[in-house]
Design an enzyme around this catalytic site. Structure first.
Site, PDB file in Angstrom:
ATOM      1  N   ASP A  78       0.819  -1.210   0.000  1.00 42.59           N
ATOM      2  CA  ASP A  78       0.000   0.000   0.000  1.00 42.59           C
ATOM      3  C   ASP A  78       0.858   1.268   0.000  1.00 42.59           C
ATOM      4  O   ASP A  78       2.011   1.270   0.437  1.00 42.59           O
ATOM      5  CB  ASP A  78      -0.878   0.044   1.266  1.00 42.59           C
ATOM      6  CG  ASP A  78      -2.007  -0.969   1.227  1.00 42.59           C
ATOM      7  OD1 ASP A  78      -2.051  -1.812   0.313  1.00 42.59           O
ATOM      8  OD2 ASP A  78      -2.856  -0.924   2.148  1.00 42.59           O
ATOM      9  N   ASP A  79       0.230   2.343  -0.468  1.00 40.82           N
ATOM     10  CA  ASP A  79       0.727   3.723  -0.316  1.00 40.82           C
ATOM     11  C   ASP A  79       1.861   4.100  -1.262  1.00 40.82           C
ATOM     12  O   ASP A  79       2.479   5.141  -1.090  1.00 40.82           O
ATOM     13  CB  ASP A  79       1.161   4.022   1.134  1.00 40.82           C
ATOM     14  CG  ASP A  79       0.011   3.933   2.120  1.00 40.82           C
ATOM     15  OD1 ASP A  79      -1.134   3.709   1.676  1.00 40.82           O
ATOM     16  OD2 ASP A  79       0.255   4.079   3.321  1.00 40.82           O
ATOM     17  N   HIS A 129      -6.083   2.986  -4.364  1.00 40.26           N
ATOM     18  CA  HIS A 129      -6.020   3.270  -2.914  1.00 40.26           C
ATOM     19  C   HIS A 129      -6.419   4.727  -2.651  1.00 40.26           C
ATOM     20  O   HIS A 129      -5.956   5.317  -1.681  1.00 40.26           O
ATOM     21  CB  HIS A 129      -4.607   2.970  -2.416  1.00 40.26           C
ATOM     22  CG  HIS A 129      -4.470   2.809  -0.926  1.00 40.26           C
ATOM     23  ND1 HIS A 129      -5.370   2.115  -0.150  1.00 40.26           N
ATOM     24  CD2 HIS A 129      -3.518   3.250  -0.062  1.00 40.26           C
ATOM     25  CE1 HIS A 129      -4.971   2.146   1.119  1.00 40.26           C
ATOM     26  NE2 HIS A 129      -3.858   2.841   1.205  1.00 40.26           N
ATOM     27  N   HIS A 133      -5.592   9.637  -0.187  1.00 39.86           N
ATOM     28  CA  HIS A 133      -5.528   8.870   1.053  1.00 39.86           C
ATOM     29  C   HIS A 133      -6.276   9.520   2.223  1.00 39.86           C
ATOM     30  O   HIS A 133      -5.776   9.554   3.354  1.00 39.86           O
ATOM     31  CB  HIS A 133      -4.064   8.630   1.452  1.00 39.86           C
ATOM     32  CG  HIS A 133      -3.845   7.372   2.244  1.00 39.86           C
ATOM     33  ND1 HIS A 133      -4.168   7.271   3.586  1.00 39.86           N
ATOM     34  CD2 HIS A 133      -3.335   6.164   1.904  1.00 39.86           C
ATOM     35  CE1 HIS A 133      -3.852   6.050   4.011  1.00 39.86           C
ATOM     36  NE2 HIS A 133      -3.357   5.366   3.010  1.00 39.86           N
ATOM     37  N   HIS A 233       1.522   7.486   2.873  1.00 41.98           N
ATOM     38  CA  HIS A 233       0.600   8.526   2.399  1.00 41.98           C
ATOM     39  C   HIS A 233       1.075   9.911   2.824  1.00 41.98           C
ATOM     40  O   HIS A 233       0.580  10.911   2.341  1.00 41.98           O
ATOM     41  CB  HIS A 233      -0.812   8.255   2.904  1.00 41.98           C
ATOM     42  CG  HIS A 233      -0.979   8.406   4.383  1.00 41.98           C
ATOM     43  ND1 HIS A 233      -0.466   7.510   5.279  1.00 41.98           N
ATOM     44  CD2 HIS A 233      -1.607   9.351   5.120  1.00 41.98           C
ATOM     45  CE1 HIS A 233      -0.774   7.889   6.499  1.00 41.98           C
ATOM     46  NE2 HIS A 233      -1.460   9.001   6.433  1.00 41.98           N
TER      47      HIS A 233
HETATM   48 ZN   LIG Z   1      -2.766   3.388   2.897  1.00 43.86          ZN
END
Ligand SMILES: [Zn+2]
Length: 268
Positions: A78-79, A129, A133, A233
């Site tokens: 993620d991110d 995603h 964020h 993020h």
């Molecule tokens: Zn995230």
């Protein structure tokens, strides 16, 4: 252990009581409309945080977590994309001939199109995603739609293929967030194996906690949906050395004994 680590996740990202009060008031209408006023009050009293934030909760609608297939696991990151660390991760995954899923922040992806293309070209799945964020449980419907649609548009434009998976930032969702994701052709995805890798300096500590989760899930008959972070993020170039090293160690540990699959093996 898993609950504790998730609470750490929340503690890092969340603020205090005022945050939850805001979340409660913004959601009571939707909760009440969806499951009846009396149940809505019950949720407000104790279960709201669980329903909106806990990965295993399906009170706010179904999300893909993992099937009952012991011996299978999926790696999700993620991110990112993170120009400082994602290329190193790609090298490690290529070395082991393993594919993963990358849940990308749209604003980062648009700044790093070549990196996004490299990820897709290596056979990894690209997931949405959100654009910036935010906590989508607290975000207006119009902005939720915009956050998701803009990200899918940019990702699909870069890789030339549809985006079929969405992971809500912080795991925060409500019924409308999941509806919007599905209306855009995406399956909402959560996880069942996570630790606070973003704040951990030791790859070994990350591996130890995730291995514990994977083995415990397996003993109960479940596949593992592992989250690590190749980005942040808060900073597109954040140091993710421990997370990336942990990913390599996990793959080395499980690649001969487990089937390491991408999320499309579990449904799309
Ligand atoms: Zn995230």
């Amino acid at each position: 252990m898993q609950r504790a680590s998730h609470l750490v996740h929340l503690a890092v990202y969340k603020c205090g009581t005022a945050h939850w009060k805001r979340m409660l008031s913004s959601l009571v209408t939707e909760v009440s409309a969806g499951i009846g006023a009396a149940a809505g009050v019950g949720l407000m009293a104790g279960g709201f945080a669980y329903a909106a934030m806990w990965p295993g909760s399906e009170i706010f609608g179904q999300s893909l977590i993992a099937p009952m297939r012991p011996g299978e696991l999926t790696l999700t990151f993620d991110d990112g994309p993170n120009p400082a660390w994602t290329p190193r991760l790609l090298d490690i995954l290529a070395h082991h001939d393993v594919r993963a899923t990358f849940f990308m922040v749209g604003s980062y992806a648009t700044a790093e199109p070549e990196l996004v293309r490299r990820i897709a070209a290596a056979g990894h799945l690209i997931g949405n995603h959100s654009w910036s964020h935010p906590n989508l449980a607290l975000t207006s419907i119009d902005r939720v739609r915009n956050e998701l649609a803009k990200t899918s548009e940019v990702l699909e434009d870069i890789v030339g293929a549809p985006v079929s998976f969405f992971r809500p930032p912080f795991g925060a969702r409500r019924p409308s967030v999941l509806r919007i994701a599905r209306s855009l052709g995406m399956v909402p995805v959560l996880w069942n194996a996570m630790t606070s890798d973003w704040s951990e300096q030791s790859a070994e500590a990350i591996v130890k906690r995730l291995t514990h989760s994977v083995d415990r899930l397996e003993a109960r008959g479940w596949a593992a949906n592992i989250v690590l972070h190749d980005g942040s993020h808060l900073d597109m170039g954040a140091n993710r050395g421990p997370s990336i090293a942990a990913a390599g160690q996990l793959v080395a540990r499980y690649k001969d004994s487990h089937r390491i699959v991408t999320l499309d093996a579990w449904g799309a």
